[in-house]
Design a protein around this motif. Sequence first.
Motif, PDB file in Angstrom:
ATOM      1  N   TYR A  41       0.824  -1.204   0.000  1.00  0.00           N
ATOM      2  CA  TYR A  41       0.000   0.000   0.000  1.00  0.00           C
ATOM      3  C   TYR A  41       0.857   1.253   0.000  1.00  0.00           C
ATOM      4  CZ  TYR A  41      -3.854  -3.065   1.386  1.00  0.00           C
ATOM      5  OH  TYR A  41      -4.800  -4.055   1.440  1.00  0.00           O
ATOM      6  N   GLY A  42       0.325   2.316  -0.593  1.00  0.00           N
ATOM      7  CA  GLY A  42       0.989   3.606  -0.575  1.00  0.00           C
ATOM      8  C   GLY A  42       0.681   4.375   0.698  1.00  0.00           C
ATOM      9  N   LYS A  43       1.418   5.441   0.891  1.00  0.00           N
ATOM     10  CA  LYS A  43       1.247   6.279   2.079  1.00  0.00           C
ATOM     11  C   LYS A  43       0.042   7.202   1.888  1.00  0.00           C
ATOM     12  CE  LYS A  43       3.678   9.634   4.892  1.00  0.00           C
ATOM     13  NZ  LYS A  43       4.899  10.407   5.079  1.00  0.00           N
ATOM     14  N   PRO A  44      -0.905   7.210   2.840  1.00  0.00           N
ATOM     15  CA  PRO A  44      -2.053   8.112   2.711  1.00  0.00           C
ATOM     16  C   PRO A  44      -1.654   9.553   3.004  1.00  0.00           C
ATOM     17  CG  PRO A  44      -2.189   6.913   4.769  1.00  0.00           C
ATOM     18  CD  PRO A  44      -1.008   6.363   4.032  1.00  0.00           C
ATOM     19  N   THR A  45      -2.282  10.482   2.302  1.00  0.00           N
ATOM     20  CA  THR A  45      -2.039  11.901   2.562  1.00  0.00           C
ATOM     21  C   THR A  45      -3.188  12.521   3.342  1.00  0.00           C
ATOM     22  OG1 THR A  45      -2.966  12.447   0.402  1.00  0.00           O
ATOM     23  CG2 THR A  45      -0.560  12.240   0.551  1.00  0.00           C
ATOM     24  N   LYS A  46      -4.346  11.839   3.328  1.00  0.00           N
ATOM     25  CA  LYS A  46      -5.475  12.339   4.109  1.00  0.00           C
ATOM     26  C   LYS A  46      -6.383  11.186   4.504  1.00  0.00           C
ATOM     27  CE  LYS A  46      -7.794  13.819  -0.119  1.00  0.00           C
ATOM     28  NZ  LYS A  46      -8.375  14.962  -0.821  1.00  0.00           N
ATOM     29  N   ALA A  47      -7.130  11.420   5.574  1.00  0.00           N
ATOM     30  CA  ALA A  47      -8.137  10.474   6.057  1.00  0.00           C
ATOM     31  C   ALA A  47      -9.471  11.213   6.014  1.00  0.00           C
ATOM     32  CB  ALA A  47      -7.818  10.018   7.479  1.00  0.00           C
ATOM     33  N   ILE A  48     -10.427  10.656   5.283  1.00  0.00           N
ATOM     34  CA  ILE A  48     -11.742  11.264   5.154  1.00  0.00           C
ATOM     35  C   ILE A  48     -12.706  10.516   6.067  1.00  0.00           C
ATOM     36  CG2 ILE A  48     -13.636  11.844   3.582  1.00  0.00           C
ATOM     37  CD1 ILE A  48     -11.014  13.249   2.878  1.00  0.00           C
ATOM     38  N   VAL A  49     -13.343  11.239   6.976  1.00  0.00           N
ATOM     39  CA  VAL A  49     -14.359  10.642   7.845  1.00  0.00           C
ATOM     40  C   VAL A  49     -15.695  10.782   7.111  1.00  0.00           C
ATOM     41  CG1 VAL A  49     -15.485  10.703  10.092  1.00  0.00           C
ATOM     42  CG2 VAL A  49     -13.061  11.322   9.898  1.00  0.00           C
ATOM     43  N   ARG A  50     -16.298   9.636   6.779  1.00  0.00           N
ATOM     44  CA  ARG A  50     -17.582   9.639   6.060  1.00  0.00           C
ATOM     45  C   ARG A  50     -18.658   9.097   6.981  1.00  0.00           C
ATOM     46  NH1 ARG A  50     -15.139   8.014   0.402  1.00  0.00           N
ATOM     47  NH2 ARG A  50     -14.558  10.118  -0.179  1.00  0.00           N
ATOM     48  N   VAL A  51     -19.784   9.817   7.020  1.00  0.00           N
ATOM     49  CA  VAL A  51     -20.896   9.460   7.888  1.00  0.00           C
ATOM     50  C   VAL A  51     -22.166   9.438   7.044  1.00  0.00           C
ATOM     51  CG1 VAL A  51     -22.168  10.091   9.971  1.00  0.00           C
ATOM     52  CG2 VAL A  51     -19.743  10.606   9.820  1.00  0.00           C
ATOM     53  N   TYR A  52     -23.003   8.410   7.275  1.00  0.00           N
ATOM     54  CA  TYR A  52     -24.273   8.352   6.573  1.00  0.00           C
ATOM     55  C   TYR A  52     -25.196   9.412   7.152  1.00  0.00           C
ATOM     56  CZ  TYR A  52     -28.469   6.671   4.330  1.00  0.00           C
ATOM     57  OH  TYR A  52     -29.610   6.596   3.567  1.00  0.00           O
ATOM     58  N   PHE A  53     -25.713  10.272   6.285  1.00  0.00           N
ATOM     59  CA  PHE A  53     -26.595  11.363   6.702  1.00  0.00           C
ATOM     60  C   PHE A  53     -28.008  11.037   6.219  1.00  0.00           C
ATOM     61  CE2 PHE A  53     -27.875  16.023   6.321  1.00  0.00           C
ATOM     62  CZ  PHE A  53     -28.066  16.167   7.677  1.00  0.00           C
ATOM     63  N   PRO A  54     -28.885  10.556   7.118  1.00  0.00           N
ATOM     64  CA  PRO A  54     -30.222  10.113   6.718  1.00  0.00           C
ATOM     65  C   PRO A  54     -31.031  11.160   5.953  1.00  0.00           C
ATOM     66  CG  PRO A  54     -29.813   9.515   8.996  1.00  0.00           C
ATOM     67  CD  PRO A  54     -28.682  10.402   8.563  1.00  0.00           C
ATOM     68  N   ASP A  55     -30.905  12.426   6.324  1.00  0.00           N
ATOM     69  CA  ASP A  55     -31.676  13.477   5.648  1.00  0.00           C
ATOM     70  C   ASP A  55     -31.317  13.581   4.161  1.00  0.00           C
ATOM     71  OD1 ASP A  55     -32.893  13.991   8.045  1.00  0.00           O
ATOM     72  OD2 ASP A  55     -31.824  15.860   8.422  1.00  0.00           O
ATOM     73  N   LYS A  63     -15.417  15.117   7.779  1.00  0.00           N
ATOM     74  CA  LYS A  63     -14.201  15.816   8.179  1.00  0.00           C
ATOM     75  C   LYS A  63     -13.012  15.239   7.421  1.00  0.00           C
ATOM     76  CE  LYS A  63     -12.348  17.635  12.401  1.00  0.00           C
ATOM     77  NZ  LYS A  63     -12.522  17.715  13.829  1.00  0.00           N
ATOM     78  N   GLU A  64     -12.042  16.092   7.113  1.00  0.00           N
ATOM     79  CA  GLU A  64     -10.794  15.641   6.505  1.00  0.00           C
ATOM     80  C   GLU A  64      -9.674  15.798   7.531  1.00  0.00           C
ATOM     81  OE1 GLU A  64      -7.798  17.207   3.081  1.00  0.00           O
ATOM     82  OE2 GLU A  64      -9.899  16.962   2.477  1.00  0.00           O
ATOM     83  N   LEU A  65      -8.926  14.714   7.728  1.00  0.00           N
ATOM     84  CA  LEU A  65      -7.815  14.692   8.684  1.00  0.00           C
ATOM     85  C   LEU A  65      -6.521  14.372   7.949  1.00  0.00           C
ATOM     86  CD1 LEU A  65      -9.643  12.491  11.347  1.00  0.00           C
ATOM     87  CD2 LEU A  65      -9.392  14.976  11.401  1.00  0.00           C
ATOM     88  N   SER A  66      -5.410  14.484   8.633  1.00  0.00           N
ATOM     89  CA  SER A  66      -4.128  14.116   8.027  1.00  0.00           C
ATOM     90  C   SER A  66      -4.073  12.603   7.801  1.00  0.00           C
ATOM     91  CB  SER A  66      -2.969  14.554   8.923  1.00  0.00           C
ATOM     92  OG  SER A  66      -2.833  13.659  10.018  1.00  0.00           O
ATOM     93  N   GLY A  67      -3.221  12.183   6.908  1.00  0.00           N
ATOM     94  CA  GLY A  67      -3.076  10.759   6.606  1.00  0.00           C
ATOM     95  C   GLY A  67      -2.512   9.946   7.753  1.00  0.00           C
ATOM     96  N   THR A  68      -1.970  10.607   8.764  1.00  0.00           N
ATOM     97  CA  THR A  68      -1.415   9.907   9.922  1.00  0.00           C
ATOM     98  C   THR A  68      -2.377   9.877  11.110  1.00  0.00           C
ATOM     99  OG1 THR A  68      -0.328  11.932  10.674  1.00  0.00           O
ATOM    100  CG2 THR A  68       0.968  10.437   9.275  1.00  0.00           C
ATOM    101  N   ALA A  69      -3.533  10.519  10.973  1.00  0.00           N
ATOM    102  CA  ALA A  69      -4.517  10.544  12.066  1.00  0.00           C
ATOM    103  C   ALA A  69      -4.983   9.125  12.386  1.00  0.00           C
ATOM    104  CB  ALA A  69      -5.703  11.410  11.683  1.00  0.00           C
ATOM    105  N   THR A  70      -5.347   8.892  13.645  1.00  0.00           N
ATOM    106  CA  THR A  70      -5.805   7.560  14.059  1.00  0.00           C
ATOM    107  C   THR A  70      -7.072   7.599  14.907  1.00  0.00           C
ATOM    108  OG1 THR A  70      -4.315   7.609  15.968  1.00  0.00           O
ATOM    109  CG2 THR A  70      -3.494   6.525  13.950  1.00  0.00           C
TER     110      THR A  70
END
Length: 115
Positions: A41-55, A63-70
């Motif tokens: 795998y390659g190194k991530p540059t960002k982590a995207i938090v995806r949430v299901y929005f019922p509406d 939210k967008e976080l750094s690729g090293t966020a945990t």
Amino acid sequence: SNYAMFEYKDTRKPGPVTYGNCSVSGSNMTLRWSVPTDPSYGKPTKAIVRVYFPDAGDYIDYKELSGTATSVTFVYSPYVDSSGFVKAGVILENDYGSGGGTPKVYDTKNKRWIY
């Protein structure tokens, strides 16, 4: 004397996250994950938090976080669907693609993670 220079360009997309101890406390949900270390795998540059929005009837990029966020913590009540589930996940990305993955699902009625 002549010399040559070589620059390696990593064109691999990142892999999927591995979820750790995700939790819910009061109105807050915390997702915890690890970034894959598999050399395919390659190194991530960002982590995207995806949430299901019922509406909206679809996932949104919360939210967008750094690729090293945990980890990320957020108020989950706006994202509870008619079945009482919250679906949220983290997608790693870089210039060459997405790591994909499966969202975590929390059952708010029975207070437990389904998967």
